[in-house]
Design a protein around this motif. Structure first.
Motif, PDB file in Angstrom:
ATOM      1  N   HIS A  37       0.853  -1.193   0.000  1.00 24.39           N
ATOM      2  CA  HIS A  37       0.000   0.000   0.000  1.00 24.39           C
ATOM      3  C   HIS A  37       0.890   1.246   0.000  1.00 24.39           C
ATOM      4  O   HIS A  37       1.815   1.344   0.800  1.00 24.39           O
ATOM      5  CB  HIS A  37      -0.886   0.015   1.247  1.00 24.39           C
ATOM      6  CG  HIS A  37      -1.904  -1.066   1.260  1.00 24.39           C
ATOM      7  ND1 HIS A  37      -3.250  -0.807   1.322  1.00 24.39           N
ATOM      8  CD2 HIS A  37      -1.789  -2.422   1.201  1.00 24.39           C
ATOM      9  CE1 HIS A  37      -3.924  -1.946   1.311  1.00 24.39           C
ATOM     10  NE2 HIS A  37      -3.049  -2.947   1.238  1.00 24.39           N
ATOM     11  N   PHE A  38       0.555   2.186  -0.886  1.00 25.39           N
ATOM     12  CA  PHE A  38       1.287   3.442  -0.998  1.00 25.39           C
ATOM     13  C   PHE A  38       0.320   4.594  -0.773  1.00 25.39           C
ATOM     14  O   PHE A  38      -0.759   4.616  -1.368  1.00 25.39           O
ATOM     15  CB  PHE A  38       1.855   3.614  -2.413  1.00 25.39           C
ATOM     16  CG  PHE A  38       2.973   2.682  -2.769  1.00 25.39           C
ATOM     17  CD1 PHE A  38       4.289   3.121  -2.771  1.00 25.39           C
ATOM     18  CD2 PHE A  38       2.718   1.379  -3.134  1.00 25.39           C
ATOM     19  CE1 PHE A  38       5.325   2.266  -3.132  1.00 25.39           C
ATOM     20  CE2 PHE A  38       3.745   0.513  -3.492  1.00 25.39           C
ATOM     21  CZ  PHE A  38       5.048   0.965  -3.492  1.00 25.39           C
ATOM     22  N   ASN A  39       0.700   5.546   0.050  1.00 25.36           N
ATOM     23  CA  ASN A  39      -0.021   6.814   0.104  1.00 25.36           C
ATOM     24  C   ASN A  39       0.481   7.644  -1.071  1.00 25.36           C
ATOM     25  O   ASN A  39       1.592   7.429  -1.572  1.00 25.36           O
ATOM     26  CB  ASN A  39       0.248   7.554   1.407  1.00 25.36           C
ATOM     27  CG  ASN A  39      -0.410   6.889   2.599  1.00 25.36           C
ATOM     28  OD1 ASN A  39      -0.704   5.701   2.580  1.00 25.36           O
ATOM     29  ND2 ASN A  39      -0.620   7.639   3.645  1.00 25.36           N
ATOM     30  N   LEU A  59      -3.706  -3.074  -8.157  1.00 28.56           N
ATOM     31  CA  LEU A  59      -5.036  -3.388  -7.641  1.00 28.56           C
ATOM     32  C   LEU A  59      -5.931  -2.155  -7.596  1.00 28.56           C
ATOM     33  O   LEU A  59      -7.127  -2.234  -7.884  1.00 28.56           O
ATOM     34  CB  LEU A  59      -4.937  -3.994  -6.242  1.00 28.56           C
ATOM     35  CG  LEU A  59      -4.269  -5.364  -6.164  1.00 28.56           C
ATOM     36  CD1 LEU A  59      -3.992  -5.744  -4.713  1.00 28.56           C
ATOM     37  CD2 LEU A  59      -5.133  -6.410  -6.837  1.00 28.56           C
ATOM     38  N   GLU A  60      -5.348  -1.031  -7.198  1.00 30.88           N
ATOM     39  CA  GLU A  60      -6.105   0.228  -7.175  1.00 30.88           C
ATOM     40  C   GLU A  60      -5.136   1.395  -7.194  1.00 30.88           C
ATOM     41  O   GLU A  60      -3.977   1.264  -6.815  1.00 30.88           O
ATOM     42  CB  GLU A  60      -7.045   0.305  -5.963  1.00 30.88           C
ATOM     43  CG  GLU A  60      -6.387   0.175  -4.622  1.00 30.88           C
ATOM     44  CD  GLU A  60      -7.394   0.106  -3.480  1.00 30.88           C
ATOM     45  OE1 GLU A  60      -7.515   1.113  -2.748  1.00 30.88           O
ATOM     46  OE2 GLU A  60      -8.040  -0.933  -3.316  1.00 30.88           O
ATOM     47  N   GLY A  61      -5.634   2.522  -7.693  1.00 30.00           N
ATOM     48  CA  GLY A  61      -4.811   3.726  -7.715  1.00 30.00           C
ATOM     49  C   GLY A  61      -4.100   3.939  -9.037  1.00 30.00           C
ATOM     50  O   GLY A  61      -4.533   3.462 -10.091  1.00 30.00           O
ATOM     51  N   GLU A  62      -2.969   4.639  -8.944  1.00 28.11           N
ATOM     52  CA  GLU A  62      -2.237   5.052 -10.144  1.00 28.11           C
ATOM     53  C   GLU A  62      -0.764   5.215  -9.794  1.00 28.11           C
ATOM     54  O   GLU A  62      -0.429   5.873  -8.808  1.00 28.11           O
ATOM     55  CB  GLU A  62      -2.832   6.373 -10.636  1.00 28.11           C
ATOM     56  CG  GLU A  62      -2.258   6.917 -11.893  1.00 28.11           C
ATOM     57  CD  GLU A  62      -2.989   8.168 -12.348  1.00 28.11           C
ATOM     58  OE1 GLU A  62      -3.266   8.271 -13.546  1.00 28.11           O
ATOM     59  OE2 GLU A  62      -3.281   9.050 -11.489  1.00 28.11           O
ATOM     60  N   PHE A  63       0.083   4.607 -10.600  1.00 25.41           N
ATOM     61  CA  PHE A  63       1.527   4.655 -10.389  1.00 25.41           C
ATOM     62  C   PHE A  63       2.245   5.146 -11.636  1.00 25.41           C
ATOM     63  O   PHE A  63       1.855   4.799 -12.759  1.00 25.41           O
ATOM     64  CB  PHE A  63       2.092   3.252 -10.103  1.00 25.41           C
ATOM     65  CG  PHE A  63       1.732   2.686  -8.763  1.00 25.41           C
ATOM     66  CD1 PHE A  63       2.530   2.936  -7.656  1.00 25.41           C
ATOM     67  CD2 PHE A  63       0.625   1.868  -8.615  1.00 25.41           C
ATOM     68  CE1 PHE A  63       2.215   2.396  -6.424  1.00 25.41           C
ATOM     69  CE2 PHE A  63       0.304   1.317  -7.394  1.00 25.41           C
ATOM     70  CZ  PHE A  63       1.098   1.587  -6.293  1.00 25.41           C
ATOM     71  N   GLU A  64       3.307   5.901 -11.430  1.00 26.60           N
ATOM     72  CA  GLU A  64       4.290   6.123 -12.485  1.00 26.60           C
ATOM     73  C   GLU A  64       5.296   4.988 -12.312  1.00 26.60           C
ATOM     74  O   GLU A  64       5.874   4.839 -11.237  1.00 26.60           O
ATOM     75  CB  GLU A  64       4.979   7.476 -12.314  1.00 26.60           C
ATOM     76  CG  GLU A  64       6.023   7.739 -13.376  1.00 26.60           C
ATOM     77  CD  GLU A  64       6.691   9.079 -13.159  1.00 26.60           C
ATOM     78  OE1 GLU A  64       6.240  10.075 -13.754  1.00 26.60           O
ATOM     79  OE2 GLU A  64       7.653   9.116 -12.363  1.00 26.60           O
ATOM     80  N   ALA A  76      -5.342   0.670 -12.149  1.00 29.27           N
ATOM     81  CA  ALA A  76      -5.924  -0.619 -11.746  1.00 29.27           C
ATOM     82  C   ALA A  76      -6.132  -1.526 -12.958  1.00 29.27           C
ATOM     83  O   ALA A  76      -6.675  -1.105 -13.975  1.00 29.27           O
ATOM     84  CB  ALA A  76      -7.236  -0.394 -11.017  1.00 29.27           C
ATOM     85  N   GLY A  77      -5.653  -2.761 -12.829  1.00 30.88           N
ATOM     86  CA  GLY A  77      -5.770  -3.743 -13.895  1.00 30.88           C
ATOM     87  C   GLY A  77      -4.525  -3.861 -14.753  1.00 30.88           C
ATOM     88  O   GLY A  77      -4.364  -4.829 -15.493  1.00 30.88           O
ATOM     89  N   VAL A  97      -2.596   0.620  -4.351  1.00 30.42           N
ATOM     90  CA  VAL A  97      -2.230  -0.706  -3.858  1.00 30.42           C
ATOM     91  C   VAL A  97      -1.711  -1.528  -5.036  1.00 30.42           C
ATOM     92  O   VAL A  97      -2.303  -1.519  -6.117  1.00 30.42           O
ATOM     93  CB  VAL A  97      -3.437  -1.430  -3.217  1.00 30.42           C
ATOM     94  CG1 VAL A  97      -3.029  -2.799  -2.680  1.00 30.42           C
ATOM     95  CG2 VAL A  97      -4.052  -0.577  -2.107  1.00 30.42           C
ATOM     96  N   ILE A  98      -0.622  -2.244  -4.800  1.00 26.53           N
ATOM     97  CA  ILE A  98      -0.016  -3.080  -5.827  1.00 26.53           C
ATOM     98  C   ILE A  98       0.195  -4.486  -5.264  1.00 26.53           C
ATOM     99  O   ILE A  98       0.448  -4.639  -4.067  1.00 26.53           O
ATOM    100  CB  ILE A  98       1.314  -2.437  -6.300  1.00 26.53           C
ATOM    101  CG1 ILE A  98       1.822  -3.044  -7.596  1.00 26.53           C
ATOM    102  CG2 ILE A  98       2.379  -2.509  -5.231  1.00 26.53           C
ATOM    103  CD1 ILE A  98       2.944  -2.222  -8.235  1.00 26.53           C
TER     104      ILE A  98
END
Length: 111
Positions: A37-39, A59-64, A76-77, A97-98
């Motif tokens: 989990h990342f804030n 799983l959810e959210g957005e990452f670079e 997500a996905g 979340v990853i």
């Protein structure tokens, strides 16, 4: 070193830094799953593994995400693969979340 059936609600978080925490999920044989989990603004510093392969699923959210020389925004996905000795890292663009799956197991996570 197996944990075959795991109830997520029974696992304690391990805080890695102020904006990043993880739970080790099922593991067995040569595989391990880890929920991280990342804030917003949390960073998984760019690094590589000399003995591990990794697949990460958002799983959810957005990452670079950076893998090797490639950089993309994943949501997500989406997923990525980092083979042995391939530099990779993530930055959470929002609370996210990853799911990381490793082979072989990350014994350093179990210390």
């Amino acid at each position: 070193m197996e944990k075959i059936i795991v109830k997520n609600s029974e696992i304690e978080f391990e805080e890695l830094e102020a904006k990043v925490k993880r739970k080790i999920l099922s593991r067995g044989g040569s595989m391990m799953a880890v929920e991280v989990h990342f804030n917003k603004g949390g960073i998984g510093e760019k690094h590589s593994h000399s003995k591990h392969q990794q697949i990460s699923y958002i799983l959810e959210g957005e990452f670079e995400v950076e893998v090797g020389d490639e950089k993309k925004v994943l949501t997500a996905g989406d997923s990525f693969y980092a083979g042995e000795n391939v530099e990779h890292g993530v930055k959470a663009l929002k609370d996210s979340v990853i799911l990381d799956v490793f082979t072989p197991q990350r014994e350093d996570f179990l210390d």
